[in-house]
Design a protein around this motif. Structure first.
Motif, short mmCIF file in Angstrom:
data_model
loop_
_atom_site.label_atom_id
_atom_site.label_comp_id
_atom_site.label_asym_id
_atom_site.label_seq_id
_atom_site.Cartn_x
_atom_site.Cartn_y
_atom_site.Cartn_z
N ASN A 1 -19.03 -24.22 13.28
CA ASN A 1 -18.69 -23.11 14.15
C ASN A 1 -17.44 -22.45 13.58
OD1 ASN A 1 -19.90 -21.94 16.37
ND2 ASN A 1 -18.49 -22.84 17.84
N ALA A 2 -17.61 -21.33 12.90
CA ALA A 2 -16.49 -20.68 12.22
C ALA A 2 -15.66 -19.89 13.23
CB ALA A 2 -17.02 -19.74 11.14
N GLY B 1 -26.38 -19.74 8.68
CA GLY B 1 -26.87 -20.15 9.98
C GLY B 1 -25.79 -20.75 10.85
N CYS B 2 -24.54 -20.75 10.40
CA CYS B 2 -23.47 -21.33 11.20
C CYS B 2 -23.18 -20.45 12.41
CB CYS B 2 -22.21 -21.52 10.37
SG CYS B 2 -21.24 -20.02 10.04
N GLY B 3 -22.45 -20.99 13.37
CA GLY B 3 -22.06 -20.22 14.53
C GLY B 3 -20.73 -19.54 14.32
N MET B 4 -20.36 -18.72 15.29
CA MET B 4 -19.05 -18.08 15.29
C MET B 4 -18.37 -18.38 16.61
SD MET B 4 -17.99 -14.04 15.03
CE MET B 4 -16.27 -13.54 15.29
N CYS B 5 -17.13 -18.85 16.51
CA CYS B 5 -16.30 -19.03 17.69
C CYS B 5 -15.39 -17.82 17.80
CB CYS B 5 -15.48 -20.32 17.58
SG CYS B 5 -14.32 -20.55 18.95
N THR C 1 -21.32 -18.51 19.61
CA THR C 1 -21.69 -19.65 20.44
C THR C 1 -20.60 -20.03 21.43
OG1 THR C 1 -20.76 -21.17 18.83
CG2 THR C 1 -23.07 -20.59 18.58
N GLU C 2 -19.36 -19.68 21.10
CA GLU C 2 -18.24 -20.17 21.88
C GLU C 2 -17.13 -19.13 21.95
OE1 GLU C 2 -15.18 -24.05 21.95
OE2 GLU C 2 -16.59 -23.78 20.28
N ILE C 3 -16.41 -19.11 23.06
CA ILE C 3 -15.23 -18.27 23.22
C ILE C 3 -14.02 -19.18 23.41
CG2 ILE C 3 -14.05 -16.60 24.71
CD1 ILE C 3 -16.80 -15.56 25.55
#
Length: 310
Positions: free
Chosen positions: A167-168, A194-198, A228-230
């Motif tokens: 999660n970058a 395919g990684c996520g982003m924070c 995916t995340e905040i």
């Protein structure tokens, strides 16, 4: 090898609203059972590289809080035995030219197994000076095609070795280096790996201020399906000799209103958002953090997201 990307994140449950802490920030009030208050803990995994130098960062943090009433000393596996735990790493450094070491990844692999975290979150930035880890201070990286190639290669290796998504996290930015737009960099990185982003709200705000843009300028360039995340935290905007800056102070500071407005915007537009984390590094007054958790939950956009009705 697992396949990552929007489908991977879409299949995950919504984790809710939690707190981001260092192990030394744990307090009995956070750990007390109370349904609908803290849904999970995102805990920073201290790097073995902290042990370099006369005094490691982990030891400094421990000393700072050792005598504070109500704070408890628990390691990530202990918390994971009682609570839902996500892992925030300082080990990976994917924008660093050298790939993560086998030892660093082995430590994280153990935490993945213990916590069953679906991703490992880490700010993109250069965390090392020679072999000395300098967390929480790190250098911004140049936004260039060459950096993107290096980062993507390292992220692929991390995901292959750990079996969960990376999660970058968007890093704090006091100056902008390179010829790429940061949102384009994250869009390319997430699509290639395919990684996520924070989406750290304060960090993005610092980038917008550094480049003289409005808080939500160019949001159409963000990789929305991969967010995916905040992260949100206390802080403030200060006027200095060289202009305005956002100070991401965390701790007991209030969340400024523009950050809450930006949070709402992300909640409304990120289809695979799975977690909202209030970071409370160094906080001394747990009641304030708990009150902010309740305030975040009560925001209409967040309440609709939690209820699955946005």
């Amino acid at each position: 090898m697992a396949t990552f990307g929007p489908e991977y994140f879409q299949a995950l449950p919504i984790f809710g609203v939690g707190v981001g802490i260092n192990p030394s920030d744990l307090h009995a009030d956070y750990l007390a059972d109370s349904p609908g208050r803290i849904d999970y803990f995102e805990i920073t995994a201290p790097s073995a590289r902290h042990l370099g130098g006369p005094t490691g960062y982990a030891e400094i943090r421990h000393r700072r809080n050792a005598r504070s009433k109500g704070f408890v000393a628990m390691k990530i596996p202990e918390v994971a035995g009682e609570k839902r735990v996500l892992v925030h790493s300082t080990n990976i450094n994917p924008v660093y030219p050298d790939p993560p070491t086998a030892g660093d990844l082995a430590e994280l692999a153990e935490l993945v197994e213990v916590t069953r975290t679906p991703w490992i979150t880490e700010d993109l930035g250069v965390w090392l000076m020679s072999e000395r880890h300098v967390y929480p201070h790190f250098m911004p990286f140049p936004l260039t095609d060459a950096t993107l190639v290096v980062t993507a290669g390292n992220v692929r290796e991390v995901q292959e070795r750990l079996g969960v998504a990376f999660n970058a996290e968007f890093p704090p930015t006091t100056l902008v280096a390179g010829d790429m737009h940061a949102f384009d960099f994250f869009a390319e990185l997430t699509r290639e790996t395919g990684c996520g982003m924070c989406f750290d709200v304060g960090h993005v705000l610092s980038y917008q201020i550094a480049r003289g843009a409005a808080p939500t300028s160019d949001f159409h360039r963000l990789p929305w399906p991969y967010i995916t995340e905040i992260h949100v935290a206390g802080g403030g905007i200060d006027l200095r000799e060289d202009g305005y800056h956002y100070d991401d102070t965390h701790g007991d500071q209030p969340i400024i209103s523009v950050c809450l407005d930006m949070l709402d915007e992300v909640v409304r537009n990120a289809p695979n958002l799975r977690a909202i984390t209030l970071e409370v590094f160094g906080a001394k007054i747990p009641a304030r953090a708990l009150a902010r958790i309740a305030e975040i939950r009560a925001r209409p956009a967040v309440a609709a997201w939690l209820a699955g009705t946005r």
